[in-house]
Every structure is written in structure tokens, then in C-alpha cells.
Design a protein around this motif. Sequence first.
Motif, PDB file in Angstrom:
ATOM      1  N   SER A  11       0.828  -1.212   0.000  1.00  0.00           N
ATOM      2  CA  SER A  11       0.000   0.000   0.000  1.00  0.00           C
ATOM      3  C   SER A  11       0.857   1.255   0.000  1.00  0.00           C
ATOM      4  N   VAL A  12       1.900   1.253   0.822  1.00  0.00           N
ATOM      5  CA  VAL A  12       2.800   2.409   0.906  1.00  0.00           C
ATOM      6  C   VAL A  12       3.527   2.618  -0.419  1.00  0.00           C
ATOM      7  N   MET A  13       3.972   1.540  -1.046  1.00  0.00           N
ATOM      8  CA  MET A  13       4.684   1.651  -2.323  1.00  0.00           C
ATOM      9  C   MET A  13       3.837   2.363  -3.369  1.00  0.00           C
ATOM     10  N   PHE A  14       2.523   2.105  -3.334  1.00  0.00           N
ATOM     11  CA  PHE A  14       1.630   2.708  -4.325  1.00  0.00           C
ATOM     12  C   PHE A  14       0.894   3.935  -3.777  1.00  0.00           C
ATOM     13  N   ASN A  15       1.426   4.501  -2.680  1.00  0.00           N
ATOM     14  CA  ASN A  15       0.904   5.758  -2.117  1.00  0.00           C
ATOM     15  C   ASN A  15      -0.576   5.681  -1.730  1.00  0.00           C
ATOM     16  N   ASN A  16      -0.969   4.545  -1.152  1.00  0.00           N
ATOM     17  CA  ASN A  16      -2.348   4.379  -0.710  1.00  0.00           C
ATOM     18  C   ASN A  16      -2.412   4.274   0.812  1.00  0.00           C
ATOM     19  N   PRO A  17      -3.482   4.782   1.424  1.00  0.00           N
ATOM     20  CA  PRO A  17      -3.630   4.659   2.877  1.00  0.00           C
ATOM     21  C   PRO A  17      -3.847   3.206   3.279  1.00  0.00           C
ATOM     22  N   LYS A  30      -2.327   6.184  -8.079  1.00  0.00           N
ATOM     23  CA  LYS A  30      -1.658   7.043  -7.104  1.00  0.00           C
ATOM     24  C   LYS A  30      -0.162   6.756  -7.002  1.00  0.00           C
ATOM     25  N   SER A  31       0.262   5.714  -7.686  1.00  0.00           N
ATOM     26  CA  SER A  31       1.665   5.291  -7.624  1.00  0.00           C
ATOM     27  C   SER A  31       2.577   6.283  -8.337  1.00  0.00           C
ATOM     28  N   PRO A  32       3.815   6.370  -7.897  1.00  0.00           N
ATOM     29  CA  PRO A  32       4.811   7.119  -8.678  1.00  0.00           C
ATOM     30  C   PRO A  32       5.186   6.300  -9.909  1.00  0.00           C
ATOM     31  N   GLN A  89       3.648   4.571 -15.623  1.00  0.00           N
ATOM     32  CA  GLN A  89       2.624   4.960 -14.661  1.00  0.00           C
ATOM     33  C   GLN A  89       1.502   3.920 -14.690  1.00  0.00           C
TER      34      GLN A  89
END
Length: 294
Positions: A11-17, A30-32, A89
Motif C-alpha cells: 500500500s505504501v509503495m503505491f501511495n495508498n492509505p 496514485k503510484s509514482p 505509470q
Amino acid sequence: MLIYDTIRKYSVMFNNPILHPLINVVDLSKSPLLPKTRFMLAFYAVIIKETRCGDIRYGNQYYDYDNGTIVFFGPGQVITHEPEGEMHQPYGTALIFHPDLIRGTSLVKYLHQYSFFSYQTNEALHVSEKERTLIDGCLANIEAEISQNLDKHSRTLIVANIELLLKYCSRFYDRQFYTRENVNRGLIGKFEQLLADYLTGEKLKTKGLPSVAYFADLLHLSPNYFGDLVKKETGKTALEFIQLRLLEVAKERILDHGKSLSEISYELGFRYPQHFTRFFKQKTGVTPIQYRMH
């Protein structure tokens, strides 16, 4: 190689809560930007790619179902992400859930039936607009459950919606096998020819009865996809199909009185004649000697 061993890490890798320690619905957009990577998951993943594939051919036909490409991964699978350029992306949605979430539930008992978790990515599921709506509905229900305060009903409802999602995917795969009937028949035809060549050649004697995985590899399919394909096209499992073809060859050779039954058993890849006798009687109800005497 990246190893995603927790729901949090992915979740953190893809910028999700992080909404729940054992499950999440991840918005991949939401991922970089991501480079080419190899990674392994320690949990289950159902990934819906936001790509329209109406201009992509499968065999000689265009895809008719292009409202989402769904791929499935089980724990321990190694996956290679290969963007067209140096960076990519991602778009789409990933449902990720840890085995601990479903431990002790009815889903564990039936999870093996969802063999598409072992399919290759080129054996992905392609869904129509109506099918996609049902998939999105299941994901929305799961996200709603994990977004609110957890109570004694939460786990039951979350798992029930995962199971509903997988049942829909199973139905849609049945539809996909049907809509690709012409292509599938071609694969079955190739399988039958490969099997015939094997059973009448020297490999049977030297290497024994071939496995399902052996033919799947020759046809560039995953064993599970190949097995499901054979089952849907013939009504028999791939192993049953192989054994029935072997039985036909065995019957022909038994009626050749120029060879002993021991010789025939060795030619058919059986290490010991009694193994051949057991196999033949199990399939026909009579022993090779009795069959020869009829």
C-alpha cells in the motif's frame, strides 16, 4: 527483487492509505512512476488493469471484452513488471488480501477451485462493461467495509464479498473459454497430436506416462489454464484424457499376440507389469489377460 510481505508495504509503495492490516483496495494510479522490476507477493492479489484491448488479437480474433484486464496472483509467485519504456505509470485497481484474513473461513476450503490464481498473465481475464460493473460493485463493498470501524461482522462480510468476486470471475472465465472456442479447439487439436506422437514414439517407453505439465509447457500455457481448457472442451480432466488415450493404445497392443503382456507393459512406460495390470483393470474392469482372451 522486491518482496511485498505485508499489505502495508504494498500500500505504501503505491501511495495508498492502509485501511486494514490484512486487506486493501489499492488505487494504482496514485503510484509514482515505476521502473522494470521483479517482485514477489506474500498474499493474494486481484489486479484490474485499466487498458482497452479491442485492438489486440487473440489467435485470429479481436478481443470482444475490453473493459478491463484482470490478472490473479497467489502467495509466493514471482512477477516481472515490464513497462514499454524505462518508467511506467500504472493504472487500475488491486485487491490484495493476506492468507491470514481468510484462515478458518469457508473460502479457504474452496480457494483451490479458483485455479486462475496460477494462470500466466497472458491468460488474463477480459471483461465486458456489464461484467466490470459487477466486479466494481464487489470492490466497492469491500472498500466500504474496511473503511469503517471494524466490528464482529466485518471479517465475515469482507470475506463474503471476496468470495462473491471470485465466483463472478470464475463465471466470466467460463464465458471467455466459450467465446474463444475456435482458438481453444486449435489448442486441443495440437494437444491431441502431441499426445498421439508421444504414445506411439519411444518417449513412452523411456520416460513413462507424460504429465499434464509436460503438454502445458509445449503449448506455452500454465498447467492450471491448460487443465481447465481441456476440462471445458472435452468434459474430462487432462490426466483422464491422457490415460484414456493410453488405454486405447494398450488395448490395441494387448490384442497383438506376438508380444507378452510384460513386454507390452514396458513399452507403455510401466516399470512393473503389475502396475499395468492394476491400471488396466481399474479403467476397464478386467485384467489384460482377460481382455486378450475375449
